[in-house]
Design a protein around this motif. Structure first.
Motif, short mmCIF file in Angstrom:
data_model
loop_
_atom_site.label_atom_id
_atom_site.label_comp_id
_atom_site.label_asym_id
_atom_site.label_seq_id
_atom_site.Cartn_x
_atom_site.Cartn_y
_atom_site.Cartn_z
N GLN A 1 0.76 -1.05 -0.10
CA GLN A 1 0.08 0.59 0.18
C GLN A 1 1.09 1.01 -0.39
O GLN A 1 2.10 1.58 1.10
CB GLN A 1 -1.22 -0.18 1.73
CG GLN A 1 -2.42 -0.88 0.94
CD GLN A 1 -3.04 -0.56 1.69
OE1 GLN A 1 -3.17 -0.42 3.77
NE2 GLN A 1 -3.75 -2.03 2.24
N GLU A 2 0.54 1.99 -0.93
CA GLU A 2 1.63 3.64 -1.07
C GLU A 2 0.90 4.11 -0.31
O GLU A 2 1.47 5.42 0.44
CB GLU A 2 1.30 3.78 -2.74
CG GLU A 2 2.62 4.75 -2.62
CD GLU A 2 2.20 5.57 -4.39
OE1 GLU A 2 0.83 6.04 -4.87
OE2 GLU A 2 3.08 4.59 -4.82
N VAL A 3 -0.61 4.79 -0.22
CA VAL A 3 -1.51 5.28 0.39
C VAL A 3 -2.41 4.38 1.40
O VAL A 3 -3.02 3.95 0.73
CB VAL A 3 -1.63 6.56 0.84
CG1 VAL A 3 -2.73 7.91 1.31
CG2 VAL A 3 -0.96 7.32 -0.74
N SER A 4 -2.61 4.52 2.58
CA SER A 4 -2.86 3.44 3.38
C SER A 4 -3.83 4.35 4.21
O SER A 4 -3.46 5.33 4.10
CB SER A 4 -2.35 2.44 4.94
OG SER A 4 -1.80 1.69 3.98
N ALA A 5 -4.97 3.49 4.57
CA ALA A 5 -6.41 4.07 5.42
C ALA A 5 -6.54 4.37 6.95
O ALA A 5 -6.16 2.63 7.04
CB ALA A 5 -7.73 4.11 4.88
N PRO A 6 -6.02 5.01 7.56
CA PRO A 6 -6.40 4.94 8.91
C PRO A 6 -6.98 4.06 9.20
O PRO A 6 -8.74 4.20 8.96
CB PRO A 6 -6.55 6.31 9.90
CG PRO A 6 -5.77 7.37 8.36
CD PRO A 6 -6.82 6.66 7.08
N PRO A 7 -7.23 3.42 10.55
CA PRO A 7 -6.08 3.02 10.88
C PRO A 7 -4.81 2.56 10.73
O PRO A 7 -3.73 1.61 11.40
CB PRO A 7 -6.77 2.19 12.96
CG PRO A 7 -7.78 1.66 11.69
CD PRO A 7 -8.39 2.12 10.49
N VAL A 8 -4.72 1.80 10.33
CA VAL A 8 -3.73 0.91 8.84
C VAL A 8 -2.62 2.23 8.59
O VAL A 8 -2.90 2.83 8.14
CB VAL A 8 -4.07 0.60 7.70
CG1 VAL A 8 -2.96 -0.07 7.11
CG2 VAL A 8 -4.64 -0.50 7.94
N ALA A 9 -1.19 1.76 9.11
CA ALA A 9 -0.12 2.47 9.21
C ALA A 9 0.45 2.34 7.71
O ALA A 9 1.07 3.31 6.97
CB ALA A 9 0.70 3.02 10.37
#
Length: 318
Positions: A87-95
Motif C-alpha cells: 500500500q502506497e497510501v494506507s487508510a487509518p487506522p492502517v499505517a
C-alpha cells in the motif's frame, strides 16, 4: 513498533495459471472478491522479457462495516506465479500494509493459493491493530473463498454472466450530466421509478446509495450500492443488496465529451441467481428468459435515467 505477519491459504480445483490470471486482472476484482467495490489502474508498467511488470492501482473496498480506499503498487511475475503488493497510501487506522499472492501448482488441475500480509497500526495502537487483525482475517477468508468459488465455477457461470451497455447522445456538458447522476439524493424527485432514496457520502467521491425502485407491476424492491465518483468522467458502483434474480451487479456511468456534446453511457455486469428463476418467472422460465428479464429491467431504468439527465443537461444550455 509492532509488525504483524499473517498467512491464509486455500486449495482450488483449477490450473495455477488460470488462478494467477484472475488475480492479476484487477478489473475483475469487484466480481470475484466480495469486499472490493472498484479498482482503478492508475499506472501500468511495460512487461520485461520474462513478463514481469509493475503497476499502481487504487482500490475501494469494504472493511469492518465501512468503506475505505488506498493506493498500492504491485509487482507481477507470471512465470513464478507471484504477485507482491504494498500500500502506497494506507487508510487509518492502517499505517502500512503489504503482502504477496503465491500460486502453487499441486497438479494439472489443482493449485494452492497462499495470501500473505504484513501490516502495522497508526501510532502502534493496540485497539487499532486488533481492528486490522479482524478486518484482514475476515477479508482474506472472504476473498479466498470467493476466489475458490469463482475459479471453480468459471465455466459453469459463463452462461449466467453477461454485460451490456446503453448510450445516449446529449447536447450538453459532461459536468451537467455527471451532476444529475451524482446527485442521487435528488432521484426520488427526478426519477419516476425511484420510490425513495437515501444517500450517504462517506468521503469525497465515495457514496452509499440505497433506494426503493418501482417495478412495472407496481411492486418495489430495495437495493444498496457503493459508488465511486470521478468528476466529471465516471461513476462506478457495486450493489451489495441485490434483487432476487441476481447474485452480482456491478456497473458504471461514463460521460465522454465529443463534438456533439457528451455521450453518456450506463454499463452493467450481472450474474444471474439461477435458484430463483422459476420462483419469480414461472416453471417454464430458464436462463434465457431470466437474462432477458433482468437486462430489460436494468436497461429500461438506465435509459429512463439517461433520458432525464439529457433533458436536465440540455435545459442548462438554453
Amino acid at each position: 513498533m509492532t509488525v504483524r505477519e499473517v498467512e491464509h491459504e486455500v486449495t482450488v480445483h483449477a490450473p495455477a495459471a488460470e488462478v494467477y490470471r484472475l488475480i492479476a486482472e484487477v478489473k475483475n476484482w469487484p466480481r470475484i472478491f466480495p469486499p472490493t467495490i472498484y479498482v482503478d489502474q492508475v499506472e501500468e508498467g511495460v512487461p520485461d522479457a520474462c513478463g514481469r511488470s509493475e503497476e499502481r492501482i487504487r482500490i475501494w473496498a469494504t472493511a469492518g462495516g465501512t468503506a475505505k480506499n488506498w493506493t498500492s503498487r504491485r509487482s507481477l511475475d507470471p512465470e513464478a506465479l507471484r504477485i507482491t503488493f504494498r500500500q502506497e497510501v494506507s487508510a487509518p487506522p492502517v499505517a502500512a500494509m503489504g503482502g504477496t499472492w503465491i500460486i502453487e501448482p499441486l497438479s494439472a488441475d489443482e493449485s494452492r493459493i497462499r495470501l500473505l500480509h504484513d501490516y502495522r497500526a497508526v501510532d502502534d495502537d493496540p485497539e487499532s491493530l486488533k481492528w486490522i487483525d479482524e478486518a484482514v482475517d475476515r477479508n482474506s477468508r472472504s476473498e479466498l473463498a470467493a476466489l475458490k468459488t469463482n475459479v471453480e465455477l468459471a465455466r459453469a457461470t459463463e452462461e449466467v454472466t453477461f454485460s451490456f451497455e446503453d448510450t445516449v447522445q446529449i447536447n450538453g456538458s459532461a459536468k451537467d450530466v455527471y451532476d444529475f447522476i451524482n446527485e442521487g439524493e435528488k432521484w426520488e424527485e427526478r426519477l419516476p421509478h425511484v420510490a425513495s432514496v437515501r444517500l450517504e457520502e462517506l468521503s469525497p467521491g465515495l457514496q452509499i446509495l440505497e433506494m426503493d425502485t418501482r417495478t412495472k407491476d407496481g411492486h418495489t424492491h430495495t437495493t444498496k450500492s457503493y459508488r465511486v465518483c470521478f468528476p466529471h468522467q465516471r461513476i462506478a458502483y457495486k450493489q451489495v443488496t441485490l434483487p432476487a434474480l441476481m447474485t452480482l451487479h456491478t456497473g458504471y456511468w461514463t460521460f465522454t465529451e465529443n463534438e456533439d456534446g457528451v455521450a453518456a453511457s450506463s454499463q452493467h455486469t450481472v450474474v444471474l441467481n439461477t435458484e430463483n428463476i422459476t420462483r419469480f418467472l414461472g416453471e417454464d422460465a430458464g436462463i434465457a428468459e431470466a437474462r432477458a428479464h433482468v437486462q430489460t429491467a436494468l436497461s429500461t431504468n438506465s435509459r429512463a435515467t439517461l433520458g432525464l439527465a439529457k433533458d436536465h443537461a440540455e435545459q442548462q444550455r438554453r
